[in-house]
Scaffold this active site. Structure first.
Site, PDB file in Angstrom:
ATOM      1  CG  HIS A  49      -9.232 -11.173  -9.354  1.00 52.20           C
ATOM      2  ND1 HIS A  49      -9.362 -12.010  -8.265  1.00 52.20           N
ATOM      3  CD2 HIS A  49     -10.391 -10.462  -9.395  1.00 52.20           C
ATOM      4  CE1 HIS A  49     -10.528 -11.795  -7.670  1.00 52.20           C
ATOM      5  NE2 HIS A  49     -11.172 -10.862  -8.333  1.00 52.20           N
TER       6      HIS A  49
ATOM      7  CG  ASP B 237      -4.184 -14.170  -2.812  1.00 58.90           C
ATOM      8  OD1 ASP B 237      -4.046 -13.214  -3.587  1.00 58.90           O
ATOM      9  OD2 ASP B 237      -5.097 -15.008  -2.928  1.00 58.90           O
TER      10      ASP B 237
ATOM     11  NE  ARG C 248      -4.114  -1.663  -0.140  1.00 59.25           N
ATOM     12  CZ  ARG C 248      -4.085  -2.686  -0.995  1.00 59.25           C
ATOM     13  NH1 ARG C 248      -3.053  -2.854  -1.803  1.00 59.25           N
ATOM     14  NH2 ARG C 248      -5.079  -3.542  -1.047  1.00 59.25           N
TER      15      ARG C 248
ATOM     16  CG  ASN D 162     -12.474 -10.646  -4.561  1.00 53.15           C
ATOM     17  OD1 ASN D 162     -12.900 -11.645  -5.139  1.00 53.15           O
ATOM     18  ND2 ASN D 162     -12.354  -9.477  -5.162  1.00 53.15           N
TER      19      ASN D 162
END
Lengths: 428, 322
Positions: free
Chosen positions: A184, A310, A69, A283
């Protein structure tokens, strides 16, 4: 500086190696390896001798899918904490997703991140460039210039490309650049508003489910586009038996397709959310036990090539909410190895297969150094104590993201030393 | 069941909270119902108000409603006051929640004021469970998203058993927007546990996933679904909770799935009608039927809501003092 590691169990799937032996690092490279005990002369020639009794010595792990991030939301994960967490997880190379703010959709940001990472002694950092500008799913990003700056491949993060023509063009363009596209797979009109897998459990909990078809429809479409374009395609985090079957068919046909999954999808099923535990809100969502079994089988039989972390940075503000309001994602860097070791301890896969999934295959797919103990290559190595017991405790993570669906689970095995370019970047 | 005496004791539950019917032991459901019968006799005047135990004297009940509701909130308020408790209503629209406070912060803040019972309604499934982990008070789920609405199921069972004297063996059709209904889920567990012969009736697009695994026959045709039923329970079409366009139009919905006199002919001759409210007249139910005092139990349901909630509030307070 000559470092000798001996009395270790050396494992290197690239050389079909699994034996007691020794390894010498000289000037940052793997200089020599051998089985049995090193000669006295060899011992005497080393500046440092490290006794690895009881330890596994293998190629450092290569994580092909983690999110940072930084830049944009450094309170969730900085580049420093990301790399520290990776090192603690035995990872010597990691490829980050473009989901930063701004998005990694240009060469300049790749240059900047790689420069920053190089100033720090840690794992090698690689970037996936965004497939589309600002991940918008419509306008192709500057794939060529990003490739020239070192992008190892292209990805659109968790934003699945819905428009088929756009996907076709990206695959065609990436094929021209000979770079893999990691996608994805999610049909967002089917998954819209969903909290978890669709089925009896979602009905019981009163949550909106996303059917497995949300994953497989896009995957099947992509596989047809691969046939059309010839692009190297990598399906990110497979979660369903149907997806495994689709990839198996594509591979049998000879399409240039690879796939990965991550620990939650082979260690947990949808029942992990049955008390509205938002740590297990992911997700794609956790699926059924049948799906989990299929994922494990695919890891063993080679249909799934890679285990990735992930890693998705999340914090309590995003998770300590009613389930449907909580964010998806969990910390993955510091549990990837141990959750894979569980497959080894349970005889689902061998040690060699574990290093193939965690190291050799991702290095090969991304076409980056590492993934083996071959003499003459850079010494990116992990030492693992397979017998140490510990309890997964998020607050002890090096990552700023400390929420994991494995919280509180007793586990066995851990990276005790991570080495990049011959130097220790992590010692436990 | 069905007999009302003063000797029915207050109920104690194995759980500190009332979050759902799923998993609740049949003995507790029956005990709550028996106690609800007692309170219903107070409401209908056959037992004087002075005989009501003031179990909630000195206790504080906080109604924390994140979704608008008049009937349920008032019902809890009346129930608590009849038992001598004091009630605080927190209107979320005017509170700090609108300023971004999280549910857990709200819970922590309220907890510091030491309420005895928190009654929560929330649009997110599981919110009452989350709240219950952060407060000392007992938590009652007054409806969480599409998940459960336990007191509604209890009041429905009370209404039925007062009318029929039993629940076991009755043929009950739950009809309408099953996918979005917490009432359907709670009733599925509760009426099923008590031995009713349940069936679900809904357009296929409003059936939740794998509902066939819940052990109840499912119909996508209203007339065959309610055939020979003793009770037809209509659900509200939850347009606010729908994901998109599950049905072509309200016009078609009423035509195919709305209960009117003609379709009701298929049910048992003396079949009674229930609806948890609020009703969409002319969408899932025809006004002629909704307002038929011989057939409709809808007003009785509201009345029984107070009795059922008195039993629940009392059970949690009595349980807490043990």
């Amino acid at each position: 500086m000559r470092r000798l590691f001996h009395k270790a169990r050396l494992i290197c799937p690239a050389q079909a190696l699994d034996s007691k032996g020794w390894l010498v690092i000289d000037d940052g490279l793997i200089a020599e390896t051998g089985s049995g005990t090193p000669t006295d002369a060899l011992l005497a020639s080393a500046d440092e001798v490290i006794d690895c009794t009881g330890l596994i010595l293998g190629p450092g792990l290569v994580d092909m899918r983690a999110e940072t991030r930084d830049p944009g939301a450094e309170h969730l994960e900085t580049l420093d904490t990301l790399l520290a967490a990776a090192a603690a997880g035995g990872i010597t190379s990691l490829a980050i997703q473009p989901q930063t703010d701004p998005v990694i959709d240009n060469a300049a940001l790749i240059d900047s991140l790689q420069l920053r990472a190089s100033r720090r002694q840690g794992p090698h950092l690689y970037c996936h460039g965004a497939m589309s500008r600002n991940l918008d799913g419509t306008q192709m990003a500057e794939l060529g210039m990003m490739a020239a700056s070192g992008a190892v491949g292209f990805s659109n993060g968790h934003s699945s490309i819905q428009d088929t023509q756009t996907m076709r063009r990206i695959l065609t363009y990436a094929a021209m650049l000979d770079k893999p596209v990691m996608h994805h797979c999610e049909d967002i009109s089917l998954s819209d508003g969903s909290d978890m897998n669709e089925g009896a459990t979602s009905t019981r909990l009163g949550l909106i489910g996303s059917p497995i078809e949300a994953e497989t429809i896009i995957l099947e479409r992509d596989l047809q586009l691969v046939r059309l374009t010839g692009a190297r395609y990598h399906a990110a985090h497979l979660t369903t038996a149907t997806s495994v079957e689709a990839v198996r068919r594509a591979k049998n046909e000879g399409l240039p397709v690879t796939a990965d999954t991550s620990a939650p999808y082979f260690q947990l099923n949808e029942l992990a959310v049955s008390t509205y535990s938002s740590a297990a809100k992911l997700n794609p969502p956790l699926r059924t036990e049948d799906d989990r079994q299929a994922i494990m089988a695919a890891l063993a039989d080679g249909t799934i090539d890679v285990i990735a972390s992930d890693h998705v940075p999340v914090n309590p503000d995003m998770k300590h909410l009613p389930f449907s309001l909580a964010s998806c994602g969990a910390s993955g860097l510091e549990v990837m190895l141990v959750m894979t070791l569980r497959l080894v301890l349970n005889d689902v896969i061998s040690w060699q297969r574990a290093f193939e999934l965690l190291s050799l295959a991702p290095a090969t797919i991304l076409d980056i150094p590492g993934g083996s103990l071959v003499v003459g290559t850079e010494a990116d190595i992990v030492l693992i104590d397979p017998r140490t017991s510990w309890i997964v405790t998020g607050r002890d993570f090096n990552s700023l993201s400390r929420i994991t669906p494995f919280e509180g689970q007793p586990v066995e095995g851990r990276a005790v030393r991570t080495i990049v370019g011959g130097a220790d970047i992590f010692i436990r | 069941m069905g007999t009302t005496t003063k000797t029915v004791p207050p109920v104690t539950l194995t759980q500190r909270h009332l979050l759902g019917i799923e998993g609740m032991p049949v003995t507790e459901i029956e005990a709550l119902l028996a106690r609800s019968h007692f309170f219903a006799s107070v409401i209908d005047g056959s037992i004087p108000d002075s005989d009501i135990p003031q179990s909630l004297a000195g206790k504080t009940v906080v109604n924390l409603f994140f979704e608008n509701s008049t009937r349920t909130r008032v019902s809890f308020e009346v129930a608590a006051k009849k038992l001598g408790g004091s009630v605080l209503n927190i209107a979320v629209s005017g509170s700090s929640v609108k300023k971004g406070e999280t549910l857990i912060d709200t819970a922590t803040t309220l907890n510091a004021m030491h309420p005895d019972i928190l009654v929560i309604r929330h649009h997110a499934a599981g919110a009452p469970l989350l709240l219950s982990r952060h407060v000392d008070a007992a938590v009652i789920n007054a409806g969480d998203g599409r998940h459960e609405h336990p007191t509604q199921a209890l009041l429905d069972a009370l209404t039925i058993s007062r009318k029929f004297g039993r629940i076991a063996g009755l043929k009950i059709a739950i009809c309408g927007d099953i996918a979005n209904s917490r009432v359907a889920r709670s009733n599925l567990y509760l009426l099923g546990t008590l031995g009713a012969e349940l069936r679900l009736v809904s357009p296929a697009t409003l059936l939740p996933a794998d509902i066939d695994q819940f052990g109840v026959p499912v119909f996508t045709d209203l007339e065959s679904g309610i055939a020979d039923c003793d009770i037809v329970m209509m659900l509200r079409l939850q347009t606010e909770r729908m994901q998109g366009r599950e049905i072509p139009s309200q016009h078609e919905y009423f035509n195919m799935f709305g209960l009117d006199e003609a379709k009701l002919m298929r049910a048992a001759p003396q079949a009674l009608i229930m609806h948890p409210g609020p009703m969409n007249r002319g969408v899932e139910i025809d006004s002629v039927i909704a307002d038929d005092i011989d057939r409709s139990l809808i007003t009785t349901q509201v009345e029984m809501g107070v009795a059922a909630r008195m039993a629940c509030l009392e059970a949690l307070i009595v349980g807490a003092s043990i």
